[in-house]
Design a protein around this motif. Structure first.
Motif, PDB file in Angstrom:
ATOM      1  N   ILE A 120       2.294   1.278  -4.030  1.00 31.69           N
ATOM      2  CA  ILE A 120       2.648   2.063  -2.837  1.00 31.69           C
ATOM      3  C   ILE A 120       2.108   3.488  -2.953  1.00 31.69           C
ATOM      4  O   ILE A 120       1.553   4.039  -1.987  1.00 31.69           O
ATOM      5  CB  ILE A 120       4.172   2.071  -2.634  1.00 31.69           C
ATOM      6  CG1 ILE A 120       4.650   0.672  -2.196  1.00 31.69           C
ATOM      7  CG2 ILE A 120       4.587   3.123  -1.603  1.00 31.69           C
ATOM      8  CD1 ILE A 120       6.161   0.512  -2.182  1.00 31.69           C
ATOM      9  N   ARG A 121       2.236   4.080  -4.131  1.00 32.88           N
ATOM     10  CA  ARG A 121       1.744   5.450  -4.328  1.00 32.88           C
ATOM     11  C   ARG A 121       0.231   5.519  -4.172  1.00 32.88           C
ATOM     12  O   ARG A 121      -0.315   6.458  -3.567  1.00 32.88           O
ATOM     13  CB  ARG A 121       2.141   5.945  -5.717  1.00 32.88           C
ATOM     14  CG  ARG A 121       3.629   6.191  -5.902  1.00 32.88           C
ATOM     15  CD  ARG A 121       4.047   7.563  -5.406  1.00 32.88           C
ATOM     16  NE  ARG A 121       3.264   8.635  -6.008  1.00 32.88           N
ATOM     17  CZ  ARG A 121       3.473   9.147  -7.217  1.00 32.88           C
ATOM     18  NH1 ARG A 121       4.453   8.657  -7.990  1.00 32.88           N
ATOM     19  NH2 ARG A 121       2.726  10.136  -7.669  1.00 32.88           N
ATOM     20  N   VAL A 122      -0.472   4.540  -4.718  1.00 34.07           N
ATOM     21  CA  VAL A 122      -1.927   4.507  -4.570  1.00 34.07           C
ATOM     22  C   VAL A 122      -2.301   4.268  -3.109  1.00 34.07           C
ATOM     23  O   VAL A 122      -3.207   4.903  -2.564  1.00 34.07           O
ATOM     24  CB  VAL A 122      -2.546   3.432  -5.485  1.00 34.07           C
ATOM     25  CG1 VAL A 122      -4.043   3.297  -5.224  1.00 34.07           C
ATOM     26  CG2 VAL A 122      -2.295   3.775  -6.952  1.00 34.07           C
ATOM     27  N   ARG A 123      -1.572   3.376  -2.455  1.00 33.60           N
ATOM     28  CA  ARG A 123      -1.812   3.104  -1.039  1.00 33.60           C
ATOM     29  C   ARG A 123      -1.710   4.383  -0.207  1.00 33.60           C
ATOM     30  O   ARG A 123      -2.529   4.615   0.691  1.00 33.60           O
ATOM     31  CB  ARG A 123      -0.772   2.089  -0.550  1.00 33.60           C
ATOM     32  CG  ARG A 123      -0.652   1.886   0.953  1.00 33.60           C
ATOM     33  CD  ARG A 123      -1.747   1.016   1.504  1.00 33.60           C
ATOM     34  NE  ARG A 123      -2.938   1.743   1.897  1.00 33.60           N
ATOM     35  CZ  ARG A 123      -4.056   1.157   2.316  1.00 33.60           C
ATOM     36  NH1 ARG A 123      -4.147  -0.157   2.373  1.00 33.60           N
ATOM     37  NH2 ARG A 123      -5.098   1.877   2.671  1.00 33.60           N
ATOM     38  N   GLU A 124      -0.755   5.217  -0.509  1.00 33.64           N
ATOM     39  CA  GLU A 124      -0.574   6.475   0.223  1.00 33.64           C
ATOM     40  C   GLU A 124      -1.755   7.423   0.028  1.00 33.64           C
ATOM     41  O   GLU A 124      -1.996   8.289   0.866  1.00 33.64           O
ATOM     42  CB  GLU A 124       0.720   7.149  -0.232  1.00 33.64           C
ATOM     43  CG  GLU A 124       1.972   6.409   0.218  1.00 33.64           C
ATOM     44  CD  GLU A 124       3.241   6.948  -0.425  1.00 33.64           C
ATOM     45  OE1 GLU A 124       3.127   7.753  -1.394  1.00 33.64           O
ATOM     46  OE2 GLU A 124       4.337   6.566   0.014  1.00 33.64           O
ATOM     47  N   ALA A 125      -2.496   7.238  -1.075  1.00 35.41           N
ATOM     48  CA  ALA A 125      -3.643   8.108  -1.367  1.00 35.41           C
ATOM     49  C   ALA A 125      -4.947   7.547  -0.804  1.00 35.41           C
ATOM     50  O   ALA A 125      -6.011   8.144  -1.014  1.00 35.41           O
ATOM     51  CB  ALA A 125      -3.773   8.295  -2.878  1.00 35.41           C
ATOM     52  N   VAL A 126      -4.874   6.414  -0.108  1.00 38.16           N
ATOM     53  CA  VAL A 126      -6.069   5.761   0.455  1.00 38.16           C
ATOM     54  C   VAL A 126      -5.936   5.741   1.978  1.00 38.16           C
ATOM     55  O   VAL A 126      -5.405   4.799   2.561  1.00 38.16           O
ATOM     56  CB  VAL A 126      -6.240   4.332  -0.096  1.00 38.16           C
ATOM     57  CG1 VAL A 126      -7.506   3.687   0.448  1.00 38.16           C
ATOM     58  CG2 VAL A 126      -6.270   4.339  -1.618  1.00 38.16           C
ATOM     59  N   PRO A 127      -6.390   6.791   2.646  1.00 38.97           N
ATOM     60  CA  PRO A 127      -6.235   6.873   4.100  1.00 38.97           C
ATOM     61  C   PRO A 127      -7.209   5.951   4.825  1.00 38.97           C
ATOM     62  O   PRO A 127      -8.317   5.703   4.342  1.00 38.97           O
ATOM     63  CB  PRO A 127      -6.548   8.339   4.403  1.00 38.97           C
ATOM     64  CG  PRO A 127      -7.526   8.722   3.339  1.00 38.97           C
ATOM     65  CD  PRO A 127      -7.109   7.964   2.104  1.00 38.97           C
ATOM     66  N   GLU A 128      -6.801   5.473   5.984  1.00 38.44           N
ATOM     67  CA  GLU A 128      -7.734   4.697   6.806  1.00 38.44           C
ATOM     68  C   GLU A 128      -8.928   5.573   7.202  1.00 38.44           C
ATOM     69  O   GLU A 128      -8.772   6.780   7.364  1.00 38.44           O
ATOM     70  CB  GLU A 128      -7.015   4.202   8.068  1.00 38.44           C
ATOM     71  CG  GLU A 128      -5.934   3.181   7.782  1.00 38.44           C
ATOM     72  CD  GLU A 128      -5.304   2.654   9.065  1.00 38.44           C
ATOM     73  OE1 GLU A 128      -5.664   3.133  10.165  1.00 38.44           O
ATOM     74  OE2 GLU A 128      -4.448   1.764   8.962  1.00 38.44           O
ATOM     75  N   PRO A 129     -10.120   5.012   7.311  1.00 40.85           N
ATOM     76  CA  PRO A 129     -10.450   3.592   7.250  1.00 40.85           C
ATOM     77  C   PRO A 129     -10.758   3.068   5.855  1.00 40.85           C
ATOM     78  O   PRO A 129     -11.208   1.926   5.720  1.00 40.85           O
ATOM     79  CB  PRO A 129     -11.699   3.511   8.130  1.00 40.85           C
ATOM     80  CG  PRO A 129     -12.394   4.814   7.862  1.00 40.85           C
ATOM     81  CD  PRO A 129     -11.290   5.827   7.724  1.00 40.85           C
TER      82      PRO A 129
END
Length: 258
Positions: A120-129
């Motif tokens: 989840i923390r890594v996901r938050e650091a990977v903005p779309e797109p």
């Protein structure tokens, strides 16, 4: 045109052309970039160490080929803050895709909440797109039930793709693990038809026959029209040469994998 050639052409556009060798140099990255656009189409992406992201982005400008990199690689460590910082730096350098190694040893030890929180923390650091691929390291998890559970955790935590392996352990991509992971993707699709989750087998995929087998499995579980560059990738270094050899009717070249 034979089915084998058609399948090779289909697979070529799904390749994440990879160099994650420990001794990789800037010259190697330039050579990798030169191979991405072929007479038979372009690969989907290159996958390189974080230190080469900016170079790859520069050299691939205008090609349409994405730049992927790896974080928490290959050990799948538990220093979440360091992994997040590594991810932010890669995104700042221009990475389109992040391949994050799940903390698989912690997962096997029962620390599922920790593993989920790290993703989840890594996901938050990977903005779309930009997209996030989560590497499960299925050859180390081994148990099909645990592979299924790891797939569900990664999907639930926001992964855009789930990926089999780093290519750095004894057992990497297998059709058995792929079937479990593709089934988890199908189950998630039934729960939420709007959520798109991709699949990436990686490590040891070297021949056109290998690629054909994985695509046939995906077709069987998710439908013939499912696999595209937005939902399916092959992580490989030697596969591209083998696919081109099949398309051109020359002797298949066996690559070294990664």
């Amino acid at each position: 045109m034979s089915d084998r050639i058609e399948n090779a052409k289909r697979a070529l556009g799904l390749v994440d052309l990879t160099n994650l060798n420990d001794d990789c140099t800037p010259e190697d990255i330039s050579k990798l970039a030169e191979r991405t656009v072929t007479d038979h189409g372009s690969v989907a992406a290159v996958c390189v160490w974080p230190r080469f992201v900016a170079q790859a982005v520069k050299e691939l400008t205008g090609t349409g080929v994405k730049v992927a990199t790896v974080v928490n690689f290959p050990q799948g460590g538990v220093e979440t803050g360091a992994v997040v910082s590594e991810t932010i730096k890669a995104i700042d350098d221009g990475a389109d895709e992040i391949d994050h190694v799940m903390a698989y040893e912690a997962f096997v030890a029962g620390r599922k909440g920790f593993v989920e929180e790290q993703i989840i923390r890594v996901r938050e650091a990977v903005p779309e797109p930009a997209i996030l691929k989560v590497i499960l390291e299925t050859g180390e998890i081994r148990d099909p039930l645990l592979i299924h559970a790891a797939s569900n955790i990664a999907i639930g935590a926001g992964a855009d793709f789930i990926k089999t392996s780093t290519g750095k352990v004894t057992v990497n991509a297998t059709l058995e693990a792929a079937e479990v992971m593709l089934t988890a993707i199908e189950e998630a699709r039934r729960d939420n038809a709007e959520r798109v989750i991709g699949f990436k087998p990686a490590g040891g995929i070297r021949t056109s026959e290998d690629a054909e087998a994985y695509l046939a499995l995906a077709d069987r579980i998710l439908g013939h029209n499912w696999a595209s560059a937005s939902t399916f990738r092959f992580g490989a270094s030697g596969l591209l040469d083998a696919l081109i050899a099949t398309i051109e009717g020359t002797e298949p070249a066996i690559g070294q994998g990664y």
